[in-house]
Design an enzyme around this catalytic site. Structure first.
Site: not given
Length: 409
Positions: A35, A97, A200, A223
């Site tokens: 991850d 990211k 994810e 998340d």
């Protein structure tokens, strides 16, 4: 005679295996689950049906997705890079990211760029968003590659070999083709081939085995990471999982709560100080904005388990250069940052609405990301959805990596 030889051979093989086991040999693992997160990154492996998260002796299970680019061409990764940012913030990149796979003229790039001390520039060849460090242009994928290299080094040292050449990776459900491809390039540059790409939220559900659980049809994955909030609704049918609705807030994450707390700390400082120009103390940092930001992150984590947290920084007051004691209580945190908690709940409501679902349709809720461990956020979410319990047994910081590794079984 041949029977005796066979028995002897098997005995020797067993003995050798026992010796290797005693020496810590863990087998020739070749694929890992990774991850590569906005704020922290994790690697895990499946060994005989059990998933284990790799733990670095220094960094622990979580490697901060922060890279410091040094003047001599070297790099620092993780907490070492975060510490370096205190003295050289313009050449330390984090939250890469948020920019990976995006064109420089993407409106979100300009909006996000305002938040950082480092320079976000255009790669004149690809027209992608990039970073300027020490006069060089660095792509977000290059930042990611340095983080993956650090993870891979820990993996190799743990396993005792360098046979790991492939990775199952997880990307946000909202990622498009360009962002997914750029993420893949980061792994390639680090020496890993992408064996499989998982959304994810799917990885998170797999980590809990919810795709195999009876009478589970809709799963809400919350998340809440360091940089973004992603809410996904998954539909489960005969062991397969499909993302049927996806929403989020790309401007809401743990760093925003840090900023909220830092603003409150700034008010505390400004109430008594005339200047932060104070270097009389050897061990106490001045109350500069970047110092308050770091203190805010530490206090946020601690106030989740205690009622009151205190920290010190130095500033100049009417009495001269003094150590100021800054305070954050659980109640003050929840009240000061109430608008952020409500934004998170609204994102959940909007995602359900877009998926033409109601809260009654939700069978399971999975928590992912470090910010989801804030007790107040958990309780607000549980009450809002109306479920009796949340899936939170797995460390939310490693859930996605665990799921990515689980798929290898």
């Amino acid at each position: 005679m041949s029977g005796h030889i066979l028995i002897l051979f098997v005995s020797v093989l067993v003995a050798v295996s026992a010796v290797l086991s005693a020496l810590g040999f863990k087998g020739r693992v070749e694929v890992i689950g990774v991850d590569l997160g906005t704020t922290y990154s994790v690697a895990a492996v499946s060994e005989k049906g059990r998933v284990r998260v790799f733990e670095d002796p220094v960094r622990g299970k979580l490697t901060a997705s922060t890279v410091a680019f040094l003047q001599d061409g070297g790099v620092l990764v993780g907490n070492a890079a975060k510490r370096h940012a205190l003295k050289d913030p313009k050449n330390v990149i984090y939250d890469a990211k948020r920019f990976i796979g995006r064109k420089y003229d993407d409106p979100t790039v300009a909006e996000q760029a305002k938040k950082y001390a480092f320079a976000v520039v255009e790669n004149t060849t690809t027209h992608d968003a990039a970073f300027r460090v020490h006069g060089r242009t660095i792509a977000p994928a290059e930042v990611g590659a340095e983080v993956v290299k650090a993870l891979l080094k820990t993996v190799n040292e743990d396993l005792g070999h360098e046979n790991v050449k492939r990775a199952v990776i997880a990307v946000p459900a909202s990622f498009g083709a360009a962002q997914t491809a750029a993420t893949g390039e980061a792994f390639k540059a680090a020496g890993l081939r992408v064996a499989r790409v998982m959304p994810e939220p799917v990885a998170a559900a797999v980590a809990y085995g919810l795709h195999k659980k009876e009478n589970v049809h809709h799963i809400l994955v919350f998340d809440f990471g360091g940089g973004t909030l992603d809410v996904s609704i998954l539909y489960v049918q005969k062991g397969s999982i499909e993302v049927v609705a996806n929403g989020g807030d790309n401007d809401l994450g743990g760093t925003d709560f840090d900023g909220c707390i830092a603003d409150d700390l700034t008010k505390q400082v400004n109430a008594v100080a005339s200047s932060t120009d104070c270097d009389d103390f050897v061990t106490t940092e001045p109350c500069e904005p970047h110092v308050l930001q770091q203190l805010a992150e530490e206090m946020k984590v601690q106030v989740s388990s205690v009622d009151t947290v205190q920290r010190k920084c130095a500033a100049r007051t009417k009495k001269g250069c003094e150590e100021l004691e800054l305070t954050l209580t659980k109640q003050r945190f929840e009240k000061t940052c109430a608008h952020l908690f409500q934004r998170a709940l609204k994102t959940v409501d909007d995602t359900l609405t877009n998926g033409m679902l109601t809260k009654k349709d939700v069978d399971e809720v999975v928590l992912v990301g470090g910010t989801s461990r804030v007790p107040h956020m958990r309780e607000l979410l549980r009450k809002s959805i109306g479920v009796s319990k949340l899936n939170l047994e797995i460390d939310p910081d490693v859930t996605v990596a665990v799921g990515a590794a689980s798929i290898l079984d």
